[in-house]
Design an enzyme around this catalytic site. Structure first.
Site, PDB file in Angstrom:
ATOM      1  N   TRP A 277       0.869  -1.181   0.000  1.00 21.50           N
ATOM      2  CA  TRP A 277       0.000   0.000   0.000  1.00 21.50           C
ATOM      3  C   TRP A 277       0.903   1.227   0.000  1.00 21.50           C
ATOM      4  O   TRP A 277       1.792   1.358   0.843  1.00 21.50           O
ATOM      5  CB  TRP A 277      -0.896  -0.043   1.231  1.00 21.50           C
ATOM      6  CG  TRP A 277      -1.851   1.089   1.392  1.00 21.50           C
ATOM      7  CD1 TRP A 277      -2.672   1.607   0.443  1.00 21.50           C
ATOM      8  CD2 TRP A 277      -2.105   1.822   2.590  1.00 21.50           C
ATOM      9  NE1 TRP A 277      -3.427   2.634   0.967  1.00 21.50           N
ATOM     10  CE2 TRP A 277      -3.098   2.790   2.286  1.00 21.50           C
ATOM     11  CE3 TRP A 277      -1.601   1.767   3.888  1.00 21.50           C
ATOM     12  CZ2 TRP A 277      -3.579   3.688   3.233  1.00 21.50           C
ATOM     13  CZ3 TRP A 277      -2.084   2.649   4.828  1.00 21.50           C
ATOM     14  CH2 TRP A 277      -3.060   3.598   4.502  1.00 21.50           C
TER      15      TRP A 277
ATOM     16  N   ASP B  90       0.300  -4.881   9.990  1.00 25.14           N
ATOM     17  CA  ASP B  90      -0.789  -3.950   9.691  1.00 25.14           C
ATOM     18  C   ASP B  90      -2.011  -4.765   9.270  1.00 25.14           C
ATOM     19  O   ASP B  90      -2.087  -5.253   8.145  1.00 25.14           O
ATOM     20  CB  ASP B  90      -0.355  -2.991   8.577  1.00 25.14           C
ATOM     21  CG  ASP B  90      -1.449  -1.996   8.211  1.00 25.14           C
ATOM     22  OD1 ASP B  90      -2.473  -1.928   8.930  1.00 25.14           O
ATOM     23  OD2 ASP B  90      -1.291  -1.292   7.203  1.00 25.14           O
TER      24      ASP B  90
ATOM     25  N   LYS C  62     -12.683  -1.771   7.264  1.00 28.45           N
ATOM     26  CA  LYS C  62     -13.279  -2.802   6.410  1.00 28.45           C
ATOM     27  C   LYS C  62     -14.006  -3.859   7.227  1.00 28.45           C
ATOM     28  O   LYS C  62     -15.096  -4.308   6.858  1.00 28.45           O
ATOM     29  CB  LYS C  62     -12.203  -3.484   5.568  1.00 28.45           C
ATOM     30  CG  LYS C  62     -11.816  -2.793   4.274  1.00 28.45           C
ATOM     31  CD  LYS C  62     -11.081  -1.520   4.495  1.00 28.45           C
ATOM     32  CE  LYS C  62     -10.537  -0.961   3.189  1.00 28.45           C
ATOM     33  NZ  LYS C  62      -9.631   0.188   3.447  1.00 28.45           N
TER      34      LYS C  62
END
Length: 397
Positions: free
Chosen positions: A129, A211, A246
């Site tokens: 990311w 993460d 999410k």
């Protein structure tokens, strides 16, 4: 003159592309770029469990006071019980503070490890990311990539990953990894491979940062905590960053937290106090509303069951979309079956940059320039259109 030497910065590659999608007037346009969960009608909606939790909280009319600097500890405890297991003795060794989702957690982590451990270098997967790189660079780190994804394998190259870490890690280096649903590739390590990574981390006295943004979207809610639980068993110290965006469908609430495994409960208290000081000097306190929603969902049995059912249905739909895309493309002689071995929202499609640009300009189909696709953007109304467009650009029609 003040600011006269500033130059404009480029748009974020993901959010900028989303802006392009919004501006496109093609009635058939399809958004397969930004990492959000869209339903079969292409809508971004709130989980029913979260809606019901919001109604419960509205009836109670909680006072909107400041949270403590460390955040809502009941929220943190409820999530950690899911990830680690409620009876896991490591829970007593965690220094935990609420953060502004995973993004805020990453910045607090970067600042903390630089200040508390003297860390100066961060290793991220290649690819990762993009904000991982930006956050650690902004915090003063030298950022390096370790080999992860191989375009020839269309999966990760574990031997290269391990060899690179072995050759380059030094004490207090930060190694940032995705415990499940790797973004952007969807390619996840196995249990045995995680254990090999931990051996290298221990050998070089590096610091692992996990993460975790996609719990529940890989193989299941319990299964997706595996890498974190293994780290707790095999590493003396590590950092775990959790995001609810999410997993609970609460994107705008910015709810997350970090856990730092310490040598003892006493050390955890000391580390927590230092993390609190960093937060106080940054944004002072956290957001209460989202934490209230999450802990209400997890501590109310009927809402907990509803949330688990909804999240499992999201995961199964993403898997179904992967299968449908593969099956329909195979009928045209195009084999993307490798995506069935990957997890979560994302995978790379085997497309050239020219093909991706053509999908965007001619068909209004938006993927990242890397070929990253968000499978949540596919639905029964646009799947055939996307398949036909991919066939045309792959066959040069």
């Amino acid at each position: 003159m003040l600011f006269s030497n500033l130059q404009p910065k480029p748009n974020d590659p993901i959010l900028g592309l989303f802006d392009e999608y919004l501006a496109n007037t093609n009635p058939k346009k399809v958004n397969l770029s930004i990492g959000l969960y869209f339903d079969e009608k292409g809508r971004l909606d709130m989980m029913t469990a979260a809606r019901k939790a919001a109604l419960l909280l509205a009836d109670k009319a909680p006072v909107k006071s400041y949270l403590p600097i460390e955040g809502d500890l009941e929220y943190i405890r409820a999530v950690n019980n899911i990830v680690y297991g409620a009876d896991n003795p490591v829970l007593a060794q965690l220094a935990s503070v609420q953060t502004l989702a995973a993004t805020g957690g990453l910045r607090v982590t970067a600042d903390a490890l630089r200040e508390f451990a003297g860390s100066k270098r961060c290793f991220v997967s290649d690819p990762t990311w993009s904000n991982h790189i930006d956050i650690f660079q902004a915090a003063g780190y030298e950022v390096y990539g370790y080999p992860y994804y191989s375009s020839s394998l269309m999966s990760f190259d574990f031997s290269q990953l391990i060899a690179d870490l072995e050759a380059n890690l030094q004490p207090c280096d930060v190694v940032l990894m995705h415990p499940v649903c790797h973004n952007p590739t969807g390619a996840d390590l196995s249990e045995q491979q995680w254990l090999e990574v931990f051996k290298v981390i221990n050998k070089h006295q590096a610091i692992l940062v996990l993460d975790q943004a996609y719990l529940g979207y890989g193989k299941g809610i319990n299964e997706d905590g595996l890498a974190v639980r293994l780290a707790a068993q095999n590493l003396e110290q590590f950092v775990h960053i959790f995001s609810c965006s999410k997993t609970f469908g609460l994107y705008g609430e910015r709810i997350g937290h970090i856990n730092v495994k310490c040598k003892s409960a006493e050390q955890a208290q000391i580390v927590t106090s230092n993390l609190k000081q960093l937060i106080r000097c940054s944004y002072s306190t956290n957001i209460a509303s989202g934490a209230n929603l999450v802990k209400t969902i997890l501590t109310t049995p009927e809402l907990r069951q509803l949330w688990e059912e909804e999240l499992n249905s999201y995961r199964l739909r993403l898997q179904r979309n992967r299968q449908l895309l593969v099956d329909k493309l195979l009928a045209h002689g195009i084999d993307f079956s490798y995506v069935l071995q990957q997890n979560g929202f994302f995978s790379f499609l085997a497309l050239t940059k020219e093909q991706i640009l053509r999908l965007r300009e001619e068909f209004g189909i938006y993927l990242l320039n890397t070929g990253r696709i968000n499978f949540a953007g596919l639905n029964q109304d646009n799947l055939d259109y996307v398949v036909d467009a991919i066939v045309q650009v792959k066959q040069g029609k």
